[in-house]
Design a protein around this motif. Sequence first.
Motif, PDB file in Angstrom:
ATOM      1  N   VAL A   1      28.754   0.556 -16.309  1.00 44.34           N
ATOM      2  CA  VAL A   1      27.601  -0.073 -16.969  1.00 44.34           C
ATOM      3  C   VAL A   1      26.786   1.107 -17.373  1.00 44.34           C
ATOM      4  CG1 VAL A   1      25.511  -1.541 -16.931  1.00 44.34           C
ATOM      5  CG2 VAL A   1      27.923  -2.377 -16.103  1.00 44.34           C
ATOM      6  N   VAL A   2      26.363   2.006 -16.081  1.00 42.58           N
ATOM      7  CA  VAL A   2      25.291   2.940 -16.593  1.00 42.58           C
ATOM      8  C   VAL A   2      25.837   4.030 -17.450  1.00 42.58           C
ATOM      9  CG1 VAL A   2      23.909   4.613 -15.448  1.00 42.58           C
ATOM     10  CG2 VAL A   2      24.126   2.308 -14.217  1.00 42.58           C
ATOM     11  N   SER A   3      27.111   4.462 -17.075  1.00 46.13           N
ATOM     12  CA  SER A   3      27.778   5.288 -18.175  1.00 46.13           C
ATOM     13  C   SER A   3      28.080   5.065 -19.387  1.00 46.13           C
ATOM     14  CB  SER A   3      29.280   5.753 -17.507  1.00 46.13           C
ATOM     15  OG  SER A   3      29.132   6.233 -16.184  1.00 46.13           O
ATOM     16  N   THR A   4      28.020   3.793 -19.644  1.00 47.39           N
ATOM     17  CA  THR A   4      27.967   3.270 -20.880  1.00 47.39           C
ATOM     18  C   THR A   4      26.765   3.453 -21.764  1.00 47.39           C
ATOM     19  OG1 THR A   4      30.140   1.731 -20.448  1.00 47.39           O
ATOM     20  CG2 THR A   4      28.552   1.292 -22.390  1.00 47.39           C
ATOM     21  N   VAL A   5      25.915   2.897 -21.059  1.00 51.33           N
ATOM     22  CA  VAL A   5      24.453   3.321 -21.631  1.00 51.33           C
ATOM     23  C   VAL A   5      24.013   4.492 -21.737  1.00 51.33           C
ATOM     24  CG1 VAL A   5      21.979   2.478 -20.870  1.00 51.33           C
ATOM     25  CG2 VAL A   5      23.606   0.939 -20.280  1.00 51.33           C
ATOM     26  N   PHE A   6      24.401   5.473 -20.985  1.00 51.18           N
ATOM     27  CA  PHE A   6      23.998   6.841 -21.175  1.00 51.18           C
ATOM     28  C   PHE A   6      25.189   7.626 -21.724  1.00 51.18           C
ATOM     29  CE2 PHE A   6      21.457   6.220 -17.111  1.00 51.18           C
ATOM     30  CZ  PHE A   6      20.229   6.267 -17.925  1.00 51.18           C
ATOM     31  N   ARG A   7      26.339   6.951 -22.382  1.00 45.83           N
ATOM     32  CA  ARG A   7      27.094   7.641 -23.286  1.00 45.83           C
ATOM     33  C   ARG A   7      27.845   8.715 -22.547  1.00 45.83           C
ATOM     34  NH1 ARG A   7      25.853   3.762 -25.497  1.00 45.83           N
ATOM     35  NH2 ARG A   7      25.458   3.243 -27.785  1.00 45.83           N
ATOM     36  N   VAL A   8      28.385   8.462 -21.266  1.00 42.46           N
ATOM     37  CA  VAL A   8      28.774   9.483 -20.425  1.00 42.46           C
ATOM     38  C   VAL A   8      30.325   8.800 -19.899  1.00 42.46           C
ATOM     39  CG1 VAL A   8      29.090  10.715 -18.093  1.00 42.46           C
ATOM     40  CG2 VAL A   8      26.823  10.197 -19.389  1.00 42.46           C
ATOM     41  N   SER A   9      31.376   9.828 -20.287  1.00 49.21           N
ATOM     42  CA  SER A   9      32.661   9.476 -20.019  1.00 49.21           C
ATOM     43  C   SER A   9      33.104   9.174 -18.713  1.00 49.21           C
ATOM     44  CB  SER A   9      33.829  10.366 -20.612  1.00 49.21           C
ATOM     45  OG  SER A   9      33.504  10.415 -22.033  1.00 49.21           O
ATOM     46  N   PRO A  10      33.684   8.195 -18.227  1.00 53.97           N
ATOM     47  CA  PRO A  10      34.040   7.734 -16.760  1.00 53.97           C
ATOM     48  C   PRO A  10      34.908   8.776 -16.262  1.00 53.97           C
ATOM     49  CG  PRO A  10      35.001   6.209 -18.066  1.00 53.97           C
ATOM     50  CD  PRO A  10      34.311   6.879 -18.865  1.00 53.97           C
ATOM     51  N   PHE A  11      35.194   8.847 -15.070  1.00 55.27           N
ATOM     52  CA  PHE A  11      36.323   9.720 -14.583  1.00 55.27           C
ATOM     53  C   PHE A  11      37.648   9.156 -14.819  1.00 55.27           C
ATOM     54  CE2 PHE A  11      32.916  10.548 -11.149  1.00 55.27           C
ATOM     55  CZ  PHE A  11      32.911  11.855 -11.286  1.00 55.27           C
ATOM     56  N   ALA A  12      38.696  10.026 -14.987  1.00 59.05           N
ATOM     57  CA  ALA A  12      39.952   9.538 -15.308  1.00 59.05           C
ATOM     58  C   ALA A  12      40.894   9.770 -14.210  1.00 59.05           C
ATOM     59  CB  ALA A  12      40.663  10.610 -16.779  1.00 59.05           C
ATOM     60  N   ASN A  13      40.627  10.657 -13.278  1.00 61.09           N
ATOM     61  CA  ASN A  13      41.321  11.045 -12.183  1.00 61.09           C
ATOM     62  C   ASN A  13      41.104   9.662 -11.055  1.00 61.09           C
ATOM     63  OD1 ASN A  13      41.621  12.140  -9.189  1.00 61.09           O
ATOM     64  ND2 ASN A  13      43.035  12.984 -10.713  1.00 61.09           N
ATOM     65  N   PHE A  14      42.139   9.146 -10.893  1.00 59.53           N
ATOM     66  CA  PHE A  14      41.983   7.701  -9.674  1.00 59.53           C
ATOM     67  C   PHE A  14      41.520   8.411  -8.278  1.00 59.53           C
ATOM     68  CE2 PHE A  14      43.809   5.180  -6.381  1.00 59.53           C
ATOM     69  CZ  PHE A  14      43.218   3.986  -6.830  1.00 59.53           C
ATOM     70  N   LEU A  15      42.035   9.289  -7.719  1.00 62.68           N
ATOM     71  CA  LEU A  15      41.378   9.996  -6.462  1.00 62.68           C
ATOM     72  C   LEU A  15      39.865  10.274  -6.476  1.00 62.68           C
ATOM     73  CD1 LEU A  15      44.507  11.660  -5.118  1.00 62.68           C
ATOM     74  CD2 LEU A  15      43.667   9.414  -4.643  1.00 62.68           C
ATOM     75  N   LYS A  16      39.419  10.902  -7.698  1.00 62.38           N
ATOM     76  CA  LYS A  16      38.183  11.482  -7.883  1.00 62.38           C
ATOM     77  C   LYS A  16      37.294  10.338  -8.067  1.00 62.38           C
ATOM     78  CE  LYS A  16      37.569  15.226 -10.121  1.00 62.38           C
ATOM     79  NZ  LYS A  16      37.486  16.079 -11.216  1.00 62.38           N
ATOM     80  N   LYS A  17      37.829   9.196  -8.820  1.00 61.40           N
ATOM     81  CA  LYS A  17      36.956   8.070  -9.132  1.00 61.40           C
ATOM     82  C   LYS A  17      36.600   7.141  -7.823  1.00 61.40           C
ATOM     83  CE  LYS A  17      36.727   3.738 -11.861  1.00 61.40           C
ATOM     84  NZ  LYS A  17      37.662   3.097 -13.027  1.00 61.40           N
ATOM     85  N   LYS A  18      37.900   7.027  -6.957  1.00 62.23           N
ATOM     86  CA  LYS A  18      37.702   6.398  -5.716  1.00 62.23           C
ATOM     87  C   LYS A  18      36.721   7.232  -4.703  1.00 62.23           C
ATOM     88  CE  LYS A  18      39.916   2.599  -6.314  1.00 62.23           C
ATOM     89  NZ  LYS A  18      38.933   1.580  -6.511  1.00 62.23           N
ATOM     90  N   ALA A  19      36.950   8.415  -4.645  1.00 63.26           N
ATOM     91  CA  ALA A  19      36.056   9.236  -3.807  1.00 63.26           C
ATOM     92  C   ALA A  19      34.599   9.070  -4.292  1.00 63.26           C
ATOM     93  CB  ALA A  19      36.482  10.834  -3.829  1.00 63.26           C
ATOM     94  N   TRP A  20      34.277   8.952  -5.378  1.00 61.49           N
ATOM     95  CA  TRP A  20      32.856   8.897  -6.136  1.00 61.49           C
ATOM     96  C   TRP A  20      32.486   7.498  -5.486  1.00 61.49           C
ATOM     97  CZ3 TRP A  20      32.009   5.240  -9.650  1.00 61.49           C
ATOM     98  CH2 TRP A  20      30.825   5.136 -10.306  1.00 61.49           C
ATOM     99  N   SER A  21      33.108   6.486  -5.730  1.00 58.40           N
ATOM    100  CA  SER A  21      32.687   5.247  -5.594  1.00 58.40           C
ATOM    101  C   SER A  21      32.250   5.103  -4.108  1.00 58.40           C
ATOM    102  CB  SER A  21      33.577   4.210  -6.215  1.00 58.40           C
ATOM    103  OG  SER A  21      34.911   4.077  -5.652  1.00 58.40           O
ATOM    104  N   ILE A  22      33.388   5.257  -3.178  1.00 58.48           N
ATOM    105  CA  ILE A  22      32.849   5.004  -1.782  1.00 58.48           C
ATOM    106  C   ILE A  22      31.980   5.888  -1.441  1.00 58.48           C
ATOM    107  CG2 ILE A  22      33.901   5.414   0.529  1.00 58.48           C
ATOM    108  CD1 ILE A  22      36.638   4.876  -0.479  1.00 58.48           C
ATOM    109  N   GLY A  23      31.572   7.217  -1.680  1.00 59.00           N
ATOM    110  CA  GLY A  23      30.423   8.003  -1.465  1.00 59.00           C
ATOM    111  C   GLY A  23      29.380   7.288  -1.883  1.00 59.00           C
TER     112      GLY A  23
END
Length: 243
Positions: free
Chosen positions: A117-139
């Motif tokens: 949601v916040v990335s959509t509002v600020f026009r930032v592309s989300p992470f494409a790498n699955f492991l990087k995305k999961k590490a970011w979400s858990i942290g």
Amino acid sequence: MVDRVKRNPIGSIALAVQQRYGKDSGGYLAAVMTYYGFLSLFPLILLGLAVVGYVLAGDPAQQAEWADRLSGTIPGLGPLIGDNIDAVVRARQEAGVIALAGLLWTGTGVVEASGWVVSTVFRVSPFANFLKKKAWSIGSLILLGTLSLTTTALAGAAGSIQLPGPLDLLVVPAGGVMAFALDVLLFLVAYRILVHRRGPAFRELWPGALLAAVCWFALKFLGSWFASRTLDSSSAVYGTFGA
């Protein structure tokens, strides 16, 4: 009239926000966050009961008191918790594991939905790498969860302080100011780290964090007022979903 609104600084900002909200499908974005937030409610309650079971394993009276407190936070759950508190205490290890696994699933869902949601509002592309995305979400989940628990504990501790004489009258407003300031901090950090990769600078985020904290503070107050006067008399099903 529309031209006058556009020429007015406040009116032009409100109109621009409304147009951007519609362009970003703001209602849909809010619904995604609400879905995962609602799912996280039940493992949170189970984890609370498991903690009660560990801390108060030999004190049935205190177990019943804390079960009442937990069920009182969500009208309609009293019979469900009351009928199962003994079973949860007996199986507190299994309940704790299930609750933590459920919170990890729903919590990362909340973080990933909020980040999208916040990335959509600020026009930032989300992470494409699955492991990087999961590490970011858990942290992010650990950081924001710890910050949220800390702010709640500090606000509650401030509200429970007893001072002599007229100074005691200052405790409630001081606790409210402290809780509000901590809410601003929580939203400020959330807006910064929930954006995939790197969010805007703090100096650009404080107006939004301040507005969000005001709305959040009002929502907590009105929600408590509504629940205490309306949902307590509701049935188990309607009381739960109403909460």
